[in-house]
Structures are given as C-alpha cells and as structure tokens.
Motif scaffolding. Structure first.
Motif, PDB file in Angstrom:
ATOM      1  N   UNK A 109       0.855  -1.078   0.003  1.00 28.72           N
ATOM      2  CA  UNK A 109      -0.047  -0.027   0.018  1.00 28.72           C
ATOM      3  C   UNK A 109       0.755   1.094   0.039  1.00 28.72           C
ATOM      4  N   UNK A 110       0.618   2.121  -0.975  1.00 26.63           N
ATOM      5  CA  UNK A 110       1.450   3.290  -0.956  1.00 26.63           C
ATOM      6  C   UNK A 110       1.016   4.157   0.060  1.00 26.63           C
ATOM      7  N   UNK A 111       1.980   4.919   0.815  1.00 24.59           N
ATOM      8  CA  UNK A 111       1.781   5.984   1.744  1.00 24.59           C
ATOM      9  C   UNK A 111       1.378   7.315   1.319  1.00 24.59           C
ATOM     10  N   UNK A 112       0.285   7.929   1.835  1.00 24.48           N
ATOM     11  CA  UNK A 112      -0.277   9.184   1.406  1.00 24.48           C
ATOM     12  C   UNK A 112       1.048  10.305   1.739  1.00 24.48           C
ATOM     13  N   UNK A 113       1.611  10.086   2.667  1.00 24.81           N
ATOM     14  CA  UNK A 113       2.586  11.068   3.225  1.00 24.81           C
ATOM     15  C   UNK A 113       3.727  10.623   3.530  1.00 24.81           C
ATOM     16  N   UNK A 114       4.871  11.233   3.631  1.00 20.16           N
ATOM     17  CA  UNK A 114       6.134  10.825   4.333  1.00 20.16           C
ATOM     18  C   UNK A 114       6.821  11.919   4.913  1.00 20.16           C
ATOM     19  N   UNK A 115       7.902  11.972   5.350  1.00 22.33           N
ATOM     20  CA  UNK A 115       8.241  12.986   6.361  1.00 22.33           C
ATOM     21  C   UNK A 115       8.454  14.327   5.498  1.00 22.33           C
ATOM     22  N   UNK A 116       8.531  14.351   4.114  1.00 20.13           N
ATOM     23  CA  UNK A 116       8.551  15.630   3.316  1.00 20.13           C
ATOM     24  C   UNK A 116       6.925  16.055   3.342  1.00 20.13           C
ATOM     25  N   UNK A 117       6.061  15.494   3.594  1.00 24.34           N
ATOM     26  CA  UNK A 117       4.585  15.963   3.607  1.00 24.34           C
ATOM     27  C   UNK A 117       3.766  14.950   2.561  1.00 24.34           C
ATOM     28  N   UNK A 118       2.934  15.304   1.708  1.00 24.40           N
ATOM     29  CA  UNK A 118       1.966  14.645   0.895  1.00 24.40           C
ATOM     30  C   UNK A 118       2.742  13.972  -0.225  1.00 24.40           C
ATOM     31  N   UNK A 119       2.614  12.797  -0.692  1.00 17.71           N
ATOM     32  CA  UNK A 119       3.343  12.094  -1.837  1.00 17.71           C
ATOM     33  C   UNK A 119       2.499  11.665  -2.642  1.00 17.71           C
ATOM     34  N   UNK A 120       1.701  12.231  -3.673  1.00 18.75           N
ATOM     35  CA  UNK A 120       0.924  11.624  -4.561  1.00 18.75           C
ATOM     36  C   UNK A 120       1.874  10.731  -5.694  1.00 18.75           C
ATOM     37  N   UNK A 121       1.269   9.540  -5.927  1.00 19.03           N
ATOM     38  CA  UNK A 121       2.126   8.697  -6.592  1.00 19.03           C
ATOM     39  C   UNK A 121       2.121   9.213  -8.176  1.00 19.03           C
ATOM     40  N   UNK A 122       3.518   8.782  -8.674  1.00 18.42           N
ATOM     41  CA  UNK A 122       3.450   8.900 -10.059  1.00 18.42           C
ATOM     42  C   UNK A 122       3.198   7.534 -10.738  1.00 18.42           C
ATOM     43  N   UNK A 123       2.039   7.641 -11.381  1.00 18.54           N
ATOM     44  CA  UNK A 123       1.504   6.573 -12.006  1.00 18.54           C
ATOM     45  C   UNK A 123       1.755   6.456 -13.412  1.00 18.54           C
ATOM     46  N   UNK A 124       2.153   4.997 -13.898  1.00 19.16           N
ATOM     47  CA  UNK A 124       2.694   4.999 -15.427  1.00 19.16           C
ATOM     48  C   UNK A 124       1.840   4.173 -15.866  1.00 19.16           C
ATOM     49  N   UNK A 125       1.241   4.428 -17.044  1.00 18.56           N
ATOM     50  CA  UNK A 125       0.205   3.599 -17.789  1.00 18.56           C
ATOM     51  C   UNK A 125       0.981   2.948 -18.930  1.00 18.56           C
ATOM     52  N   UNK A 126       0.318   1.819 -19.139  1.00 17.59           N
ATOM     53  CA  UNK A 126       0.622   0.932 -20.416  1.00 17.59           C
ATOM     54  C   UNK A 126      -0.663   0.371 -21.104  1.00 17.59           C
ATOM     55  N   UNK A 127      -0.626   0.079 -22.464  1.00 18.29           N
ATOM     56  CA  UNK A 127      -1.857  -0.205 -23.006  1.00 18.29           C
ATOM     57  C   UNK A 127      -2.399  -1.765 -22.463  1.00 18.29           C
ATOM     58  N   UNK A 128      -3.632  -1.695 -22.497  1.00 21.11           N
ATOM     59  CA  UNK A 128      -4.134  -3.112 -22.548  1.00 21.11           C
ATOM     60  C   UNK A 128      -4.533  -3.687 -23.637  1.00 21.11           C
ATOM     61  N   UNK A 129      -4.505  -5.299 -23.745  1.00 21.20           N
ATOM     62  CA  UNK A 129      -4.877  -5.633 -25.166  1.00 21.20           C
ATOM     63  C   UNK A 129      -6.479  -5.515 -25.623  1.00 21.20           C
ATOM     64  N   UNK A 130      -6.611  -5.172 -26.650  1.00 24.65           N
ATOM     65  CA  UNK A 130      -7.939  -5.147 -27.228  1.00 24.65           C
ATOM     66  C   UNK A 130      -8.629  -6.296 -27.466  1.00 24.65           C
ATOM     67  N   UNK A 131      -9.418  -6.949 -26.606  1.00 24.66           N
ATOM     68  CA  UNK A 131     -10.009  -8.373 -26.376  1.00 24.66           C
ATOM     69  C   UNK A 131     -10.688  -8.583 -27.491  1.00 24.66           C
ATOM     70  N   UNK A 132     -11.745  -7.645 -27.702  1.00 22.60           N
ATOM     71  CA  UNK A 132     -12.655  -7.756 -28.779  1.00 22.60           C
ATOM     72  C   UNK A 132     -11.856  -7.771 -30.338  1.00 22.60           C
ATOM     73  N   UNK A 133     -10.865  -6.961 -30.532  1.00 21.76           N
ATOM     74  CA  UNK A 133     -10.346  -7.119 -31.809  1.00 21.76           C
ATOM     75  C   UNK A 133      -9.482  -8.323 -32.002  1.00 21.76           C
TER      76      UNK A 133
END
Ligand code: C5P
Length: 221
Positions: A109-133
């Motif tokens: 579980x990502x922690x919302x804050x650390x000693x430096x304050x709020x830490x919003x995550x850096x989320x990286x996206x990758x494509x999902x397969x196109x099931x129907x195609x």
C-alpha cells in the motif's frame, strides 16, 4: 414445437468494468454497472443459449442458469476470453474494458505522506490488449458483437469502430444516457447501415438485440 432463437448456441459475454490495480487497496477503473451485459446474458439464456459470462467487478447477482467467471483486470479478462473463444459461437463484448493498466503498480500500500509531506504517486500507464479486436481476428472464431458508448457523434464514431474492429455488428449508445440507468437507446450498426431502437428498459433492449443477432445468424446460414 418452436425451437428457441439461440437453441444450442454457445454465447460468451463480457460485462462490467475492469479494475486496474494501483496498489493492493486502490484501483483505477471505468464506470459501468454491468446492467446491460447481465441483461444480455439473461436474454441469451432465455433464448436457449448456453452462456458464459466473464464479468469485471459489479454488485449484480449472477443471472439464473448462466456460468459466470469473475475477473478484476483487463488482462485477466483477456486471458479468460481467449481461453473460451474457440468454444463459442457468438461473442458479445459489453464490458467497459480499461484502456490501460498501471505498469508501476505497487506490491505494498502506497503511503499518502512521508516526512516531507503529501506524496501523490507517479502512475505510469501501459496499454491493455483489445480483447474484442483479438477475438474478431481469430480464424474460425465466434461471430462478434461489439459495443460503443460515446458521448457525442455516436453514428459516425460507432460505424467507424465497427469497421476498425472488423466485426459484423456493433451496438452504439450514448454514455450519458445509459450510464447507471435502467433504460437505454441502442443503435445497431452493421454493413448495411444502422437501425435505431427506441428508449427501452435494458432487459427489453437486450431481448431486441438477441433477436437482431439471431436474425443475422440465420440469414448467414
Ligand atoms: O476500443 P473501444 O473501447 O472504443 O471499443 C469498445 C468495444 O471494444 C466494446 O465492445 C468493448 O467491450 C471492447 N473492448 C475490448 N477490449 C479493450 C477495449 C474495448 O474488448 N481493451
């Protein structure tokens, strides 16, 4: 004796959203109640078909007589659908599949804050397969029906999507109208053009769609 419309047919349906994990307690998902997909599974069962419903997370009970496989992510849904597709005569792809998964999902579980304050995550996206195609491209695969929920230019986008995915039938609806609702307006797109259905309760719209599918299959036979 009148045989039922889809007697002896094996129908594979996907429904609901998929959920893509950020960490063990957080997901990114699409909005979908699953009502339309479940209504279609129920209508196909009423029409005598043998149904496998591959469902993302929803609050809905499994329709009577339907075999349900529960999945969470698009990649899980993809694995189950591809595993079943060769045993299906018809594939109806209703699920609101997430377009991306999170390539840097955290094991803890990502922690919302650390000693430096709020830490919003850096989320990286990758494509999902196109099931129907992918199912549509299978040799000797099932007859495919797709869905397109659009917020504008429905006719133009939906017909283009049908052609791009190379499927015989695509059902368009307006996302803002159908979302969370118990009614929907289907527009059926095929190689000959489109057919507008009226605003109907989802269960009735599902029955109309099953009729439209059965008619097209019998025309082909
Ligand atoms: O590609 P798009 O999401 O616009 O197309 C919608 C249709 O494609 C729906 O039938 C949906 O179930 C299917 N789809 C899929 N796999 C994806 C994305 C969409 O099967 N990754």
């Amino acid at each position: 004796f009148q045989p039922k419309l889809l007697s002896g047919k094996r129908v594979l349906v996907t429904a609901g959203p998929t959920a893509e994990r950020v960490d063990p307690v957080r997901v990114i998902s699409n909005r979908s109640s699953g009502k339309t997909g479940y209504a279609i599974a129920r209508a196909a069962r009423e029409a005598g078909a043998d149904i496998t419903l591959i469902s993302g997370p929803t609050a809905l009970p499994c329709p009577y007589g339907v075999k349900r496989i529960n999945v969470e992510s698009a990649r899980e849904m993809h694995a189950h659908v591809l595993g079943q597709a060769h045993n299906a005569d018809i594939f109806i792809s209703v699920a609101a599949v997430a377009d991306w998964h999170i390539s840097n999902a955290s094991e803890q579980k990502l922690k919302k804050t650390d000693k430096n304050g709020p830490q919003p995550p850096h989320i990286a996206f990758a494509p999902n397969p196109d099931i129907l195609a992918e199912v549509a491209a299978l040799k000797d695969g099932p007859w495919c029906v797709g869905f397109a929920a659009e917020t504008e230019n429905l006719h133009e986008y939906a017909q283009a999507k049908r052609q791009r995915k190379n499927i015989p039938l695509l059902v368009g609806n307006l996302a803002q109208e159908a979302m969370d609702a118990d009614t929907t307006t289907f527009v059926l797109f095929d190689q000959n053009g489109h057919q507008d259905l009226p605003l109907l309760p989802k269960q009735q719209a599902a029955r109309e769609l099953i009729h439209a599918i059965a008619n097209r299959l019998s025309d082909r036979a």
